[in-house]
Design a protein around this motif. Sequence first.
Motif, PDB file in Angstrom:
ATOM      1  N   MET A   1       9.521 -37.747   8.180  1.00 43.04           N
ATOM      2  CA  MET A   1      10.336 -38.228   9.287  1.00 43.04           C
ATOM      3  C   MET A   1       9.722 -39.504   9.860  1.00 43.04           C
ATOM      4  O   MET A   1       8.553 -39.516  10.254  1.00 43.04           O
ATOM      5  N   PRO A   2      10.438 -40.616   9.905  1.00 42.79           N
ATOM      6  CA  PRO A   2       9.861 -41.848  10.431  1.00 42.79           C
ATOM      7  C   PRO A   2       9.753 -41.815  11.948  1.00 42.79           C
ATOM      8  O   PRO A   2      10.440 -41.034  12.617  1.00 42.79           O
ATOM      9  N   VAL A   3       8.897 -42.635  12.488  1.00 41.50           N
ATOM     10  CA  VAL A   3       8.849 -42.836  13.935  1.00 41.50           C
ATOM     11  C   VAL A   3      10.088 -43.643  14.324  1.00 41.50           C
ATOM     12  O   VAL A   3      10.308 -44.729  13.794  1.00 41.50           O
ATOM     13  N   GLN A   4      10.893 -43.100  15.222  1.00 41.02           N
ATOM     14  CA  GLN A   4      12.157 -43.741  15.543  1.00 41.02           C
ATOM     15  C   GLN A   4      12.029 -44.682  16.732  1.00 41.02           C
ATOM     16  O   GLN A   4      10.943 -44.964  17.212  1.00 41.02           O
TER      17      GLN A   4
ATOM     18  N   PHE B   1      16.534 -49.877   8.007  1.00 41.88           N
ATOM     19  CA  PHE B   1      16.636 -48.453   7.724  1.00 41.88           C
ATOM     20  C   PHE B   1      15.738 -48.000   6.574  1.00 41.88           C
ATOM     21  O   PHE B   1      15.729 -46.814   6.224  1.00 41.88           O
ATOM     22  N   GLY B   2      14.987 -48.913   5.993  1.00 43.96           N
ATOM     23  CA  GLY B   2      14.082 -48.556   4.896  1.00 43.96           C
ATOM     24  C   GLY B   2      12.801 -47.903   5.370  1.00 43.96           C
ATOM     25  O   GLY B   2      12.007 -47.421   4.566  1.00 43.96           O
ATOM     26  N   VAL B   3      12.553 -47.923   6.696  1.00 44.44           N
ATOM     27  CA  VAL B   3      11.374 -47.351   7.385  1.00 44.44           C
ATOM     28  C   VAL B   3      10.051 -47.723   6.697  1.00 44.44           C
ATOM     29  O   VAL B   3       9.172 -46.897   6.487  1.00 44.44           O
TER      30      VAL B   3
ATOM     31  N   ALA C   1       3.337 -48.730   8.740  1.00 50.54           N
ATOM     32  CA  ALA C   1       2.410 -49.078   9.815  1.00 50.54           C
ATOM     33  C   ALA C   1       1.691 -47.860  10.388  1.00 50.54           C
ATOM     34  O   ALA C   1       0.677 -48.012  11.061  1.00 50.54           O
ATOM     35  N   PHE C   2       2.204 -46.648  10.137  1.00 54.72           N
ATOM     36  CA  PHE C   2       1.649 -45.455  10.768  1.00 54.72           C
ATOM     37  C   PHE C   2       1.171 -44.461   9.723  1.00 54.72           C
ATOM     38  O   PHE C   2       1.663 -44.438   8.592  1.00 54.72           O
ATOM     39  N   SER C   3       0.250 -43.606  10.149  1.00 54.44           N
ATOM     40  CA  SER C   3      -0.226 -42.544   9.267  1.00 54.44           C
ATOM     41  C   SER C   3      -0.817 -41.420  10.115  1.00 54.44           C
ATOM     42  O   SER C   3      -1.145 -41.609  11.294  1.00 54.44           O
ATOM     43  N   ASP C   4      -0.909 -40.235   9.506  1.00 52.30           N
ATOM     44  CA  ASP C   4      -1.616 -39.121  10.129  1.00 52.30           C
ATOM     45  C   ASP C   4      -2.479 -38.447   9.063  1.00 52.30           C
ATOM     46  O   ASP C   4      -2.699 -39.038   7.991  1.00 52.30           O
ATOM     47  N   SER C   5      -2.926 -37.252   9.340  1.00 54.65           N
ATOM     48  CA  SER C   5      -3.818 -36.578   8.391  1.00 54.65           C
ATOM     49  C   SER C   5      -3.140 -36.261   7.065  1.00 54.65           C
ATOM     50  O   SER C   5      -3.808 -36.024   6.051  1.00 54.65           O
ATOM     51  N   GLN C   6      -1.806 -36.265   7.060  1.00 54.91           N
ATOM     52  CA  GLN C   6      -1.062 -35.975   5.842  1.00 54.91           C
ATOM     53  C   GLN C   6      -0.736 -37.227   5.019  1.00 54.91           C
ATOM     54  O   GLN C   6      -0.212 -37.136   3.918  1.00 54.91           O
ATOM     55  N   GLY C   7      -1.007 -38.404   5.608  1.00 51.80           N
ATOM     56  CA  GLY C   7      -0.722 -39.643   4.896  1.00 51.80           C
ATOM     57  C   GLY C   7       0.176 -40.580   5.678  1.00 51.80           C
ATOM     58  O   GLY C   7       0.287 -40.475   6.905  1.00 51.80           O
ATOM     59  N   ALA C   8       0.837 -41.489   4.986  1.00 46.75           N
ATOM     60  CA  ALA C   8       1.662 -42.508   5.630  1.00 46.75           C
ATOM     61  C   ALA C   8       2.907 -41.894   6.262  1.00 46.75           C
ATOM     62  O   ALA C   8       3.473 -40.916   5.769  1.00 46.75           O
ATOM     63  N   ILE C   9       3.345 -42.498   7.384  1.00 47.76           N
ATOM     64  CA  ILE C   9       4.549 -42.081   8.108  1.00 47.76           C
ATOM     65  C   ILE C   9       5.497 -43.275   8.166  1.00 47.76           C
ATOM     66  O   ILE C   9       5.073 -44.413   8.377  1.00 47.76           O
TER      67      ILE C   9
END
Length: 310
Positions: A1-4, A57-59, A67-75
């Motif tokens: 899910m992308p950061v909206q 819309f390509g996020v 530009a974002f990531s968490d412990s699971q990888g890229a967001i």
Amino acid sequence: MPVQGPKGARIVEAIGSTLRGFSAGDKVVMGSAFCGQCEQCLAGNPMYCLSFCDRNFGVQRADGSKAFSDSQGAIGSHFFGQSSFAEHTNVAARGVVKVPDDVPLEILGPLGCGIMTGSGAVLNVLEPKPGSSIAVFGTGAVGMAGMLATKAAGATTIIMVDIVPERLAFAKELGATHTVNSKEVDPVEAIKEITGGGVNYALDTTGVPPVFSQMTQSLATRGHGALVGAAKLGTEAPFAIGNLLLTGIKVSMVIEGDAVPKEFIPRLISLHAQGLFPFDKLIKKYKFEDINQAFADSADGSTLKPVIVF
């Protein structure tokens, strides 16, 4: 899910080493993404950028990075070029508009999308003449912004069409001269009765096929209508060409108000400062921790344009 977050206003914290024209501390409004290099961008039509869909819309960035990531990888990032719901975000400078320091930043975010869409369709595409008539189908934030723009342009017959009595009453408070509840009456007949034959201009903010048809039929001879309401790809709408050919009407399909954000957003801010475009009346502010309530209020229509304040 992308950061909206399709629209936002922020304070610049850092800029790229080669960037000119911005400094840390600048107040900015973030707009849609565009490449700045295709034939439409170079012709001054960035909202029709040939890579508009991919960039908004390509996020991800144009090179596929995020530009974002968490412990699971890229967001997924860069939703509408910005992902403004992030506490910090990374955007391309070409889509950012610097605004005056004395303008309240918390009301400016909607200018980058919905408010620009409705008002731009009116001021940049329809360009209503003083004393003219217009019908706006839909009383959401986009439709209300369109209505405020028609008033600023000098239209004197402003007809708002919807099925929600509370929204129609609010439109009357904001300056509509007439309202039509299309659940109770035929809007085309009502508009022609009010105007004596049809409106000079019309705006469909719904993207609903029958409403689009009503918009085209409500136009006077050589009238001009515009569609900004989004519909699923492949959606078809009835268009009575046998009847409409003789009217000479024009219908425009409009993305993001056909705006050049760096020119148009300051124009809207100037109109607001003069009391001619009170778009802040469409806004309700929410704390970030109340973001789910903001979504719910937007979905049920109790808030026209929720703004999340960090």
